[in-house]
Write a protein that holds these residues in place. Sequence first.
Motif, PDB file in Angstrom:
ATOM      1  N   ASP A   1      24.899  66.688  -2.037  1.00 42.38           N
ATOM      2  CA  ASP A   1      25.217  65.344  -2.512  1.00 42.38           C
ATOM      3  C   ASP A   1      26.636  65.235  -3.051  1.00 42.38           C
ATOM      4  OD1 ASP A   1      22.746  64.388  -1.857  1.00 42.38           O
ATOM      5  OD2 ASP A   1      21.858  64.768  -3.820  1.00 42.38           O
TER       6      ASP A   1
ATOM      7  N   ARG B   1      31.473  67.326   2.943  1.00 39.69           N
ATOM      8  CA  ARG B   1      30.287  67.217   2.098  1.00 39.69           C
ATOM      9  C   ARG B   1      29.591  68.560   1.926  1.00 39.69           C
ATOM     10  NH1 ARG B   1      26.932  63.338   0.284  1.00 39.69           N
ATOM     11  NH2 ARG B   1      28.093  61.692   1.363  1.00 39.69           N
TER      12      ARG B   1
ATOM     13  N   CYS C   1      29.835  73.562   2.709  1.00 38.98           N
ATOM     14  CA  CYS C   1      30.731  72.436   2.990  1.00 38.98           C
ATOM     15  C   CYS C   1      30.878  72.212   4.499  1.00 38.98           C
ATOM     16  CB  CYS C   1      32.106  72.681   2.381  1.00 38.98           C
ATOM     17  SG  CYS C   1      32.132  72.624   0.571  1.00 38.98           S
TER      18      CYS C   1
ATOM     19  N   VAL D   1      30.989  65.681  -2.552  1.00 38.69           N
ATOM     20  CA  VAL D   1      31.995  65.537  -1.499  1.00 38.69           C
ATOM     21  C   VAL D   1      33.369  65.990  -1.990  1.00 38.69           C
ATOM     22  CG1 VAL D   1      30.805  63.618  -0.373  1.00 38.69           C
ATOM     23  CG2 VAL D   1      32.514  63.137  -2.149  1.00 38.69           C
TER      24      VAL D   1
ATOM     25  N   TYR E   1      32.037  56.088  -3.947  1.00 38.07           N
ATOM     26  CA  TYR E   1      30.990  57.111  -3.902  1.00 38.07           C
ATOM     27  C   TYR E   1      29.841  56.695  -4.808  1.00 38.07           C
ATOM     28  CZ  TYR E   1      28.954  61.824  -4.140  1.00 38.07           C
ATOM     29  OH  TYR E   1      28.109  62.900  -4.058  1.00 38.07           O
TER      30      TYR E   1
ATOM     31  N   GLY F   1      24.894  60.004  -3.468  1.00 37.48           N
ATOM     32  CA  GLY F   1      25.676  60.801  -2.535  1.00 37.48           C
ATOM     33  C   GLY F   1      26.274  60.019  -1.387  1.00 37.48           C
TER      34      GLY F   1
ATOM     35  N   GLU G   1      32.432  65.557   7.282  1.00 41.95           N
ATOM     36  CA  GLU G   1      31.451  64.492   7.499  1.00 41.95           C
ATOM     37  C   GLU G   1      32.064  63.245   8.141  1.00 41.95           C
ATOM     38  OE1 GLU G   1      27.935  62.941   4.826  1.00 41.95           O
ATOM     39  OE2 GLU G   1      29.804  61.996   4.163  1.00 41.95           O
TER      40      GLU G   1
ATOM     41  N   CYS H   1      36.332  70.682  -1.245  1.00 43.51           N
ATOM     42  CA  CYS H   1      34.872  70.818  -1.279  1.00 43.51           C
ATOM     43  C   CYS H   1      34.465  72.240  -1.667  1.00 43.51           C
ATOM     44  CB  CYS H   1      34.305  70.439   0.086  1.00 43.51           C
ATOM     45  SG  CYS H   1      32.495  70.562   0.200  1.00 43.51           S
TER      46      CYS H   1
ATOM     47  N   ILE I   1      36.412  63.126   4.621  1.00 42.75           N
ATOM     48  CA  ILE I   1      35.397  63.504   3.644  1.00 42.75           C
ATOM     49  C   ILE I   1      34.713  64.785   4.117  1.00 42.75           C
ATOM     50  CG2 ILE I   1      33.174  62.882   2.618  1.00 42.75           C
ATOM     51  CD1 ILE I   1      34.004  59.987   2.718  1.00 42.75           C
TER      52      ILE I   1
ATOM     53  N   GLY J   1      22.694  67.043   6.053  1.00 34.44           N
ATOM     54  CA  GLY J   1      22.199  65.763   5.590  1.00 34.44           C
ATOM     55  C   GLY J   1      20.754  65.491   5.924  1.00 34.44           C
TER      56      GLY J   1
END
Length: 290
Positions: free
Chosen positions: A58, A55, A87, A60, A5, A9, A90, A79, A53, A249
Amino acid sequence: MAVAYGDNGYAFIESNANSSEEATAKALEGCGKSSTRCNLLGKPVAGPVALVIARAGDGVGVSANRDPLVAAELAMKECKARFKRGCRLEHVAWDEGDRWYAISTGNGGAYIEYGDESDTAAKSGALQGCRKRTDKAETCEIRAVSSKSGWIAMAEQETQYGWAVGSTKDEALAAARRECARAGGGKPCDDTTVVFNPGNTAAPDSVAAVQARIARQDEAASVPGKTDAVVRYADTCHNANCVRKYENGKTIRYTACLNPATSLPMNDPVRLGGCGGSDSRGNLFGMGGL
């Protein structure tokens, strides 16, 4: 499998590596191509396993589990525990989890080690097993090592042995007995061992189910008019130069109108009377450009 990571982000997953060390190195290398500072998230995990993951901006949440659906729920839970809101899933990745076998033989001893997570572990286990079965441990050598799926058989009689790999248990056993009888001058070989090495594990259908869920979330966030989904974002402004970051995003830069009463940016100037024109970058005042 490992995930790295970055400070911007960015997250990078390395799967199907030959070792934890290789997974770590490649994850950090892959992350470093898109971020200046990268760190490993958690510890590398051996497959077969899914890593998901989730997200929020930025930040996770990451979870690994043999069941991709469980991994997705745990990633969302982590998250939400850290970031409370915004959240979304991703990424999902699957590590096939190679399982290795090795065959070691020596003077009066033979051994099959199987189901190990690396070739190094398989070879070490095979040599140790062989050395325990003979009084001449120095004669033990590795005869074969592989991560392929299949049946491995060993047939022995006194100091002679034969081994073979087959697609079925009977096939491998018959071939090992023939090899042993050939080495022993035709004497029958009744001392037998047969094991199954699982090799790697293909991704289950539930990986596709998680991928489909991610696609639906992305579609709902990018086209809010098609659903009743709530689209969340955060605005950051320096004077009238603003950046809006959506939870999916997407980033929009725009020049805000300034409220004459407060001298603060207005990110919805139409509601407060509006203003027209565009800035030097071509961004519409109060609306922005992608």
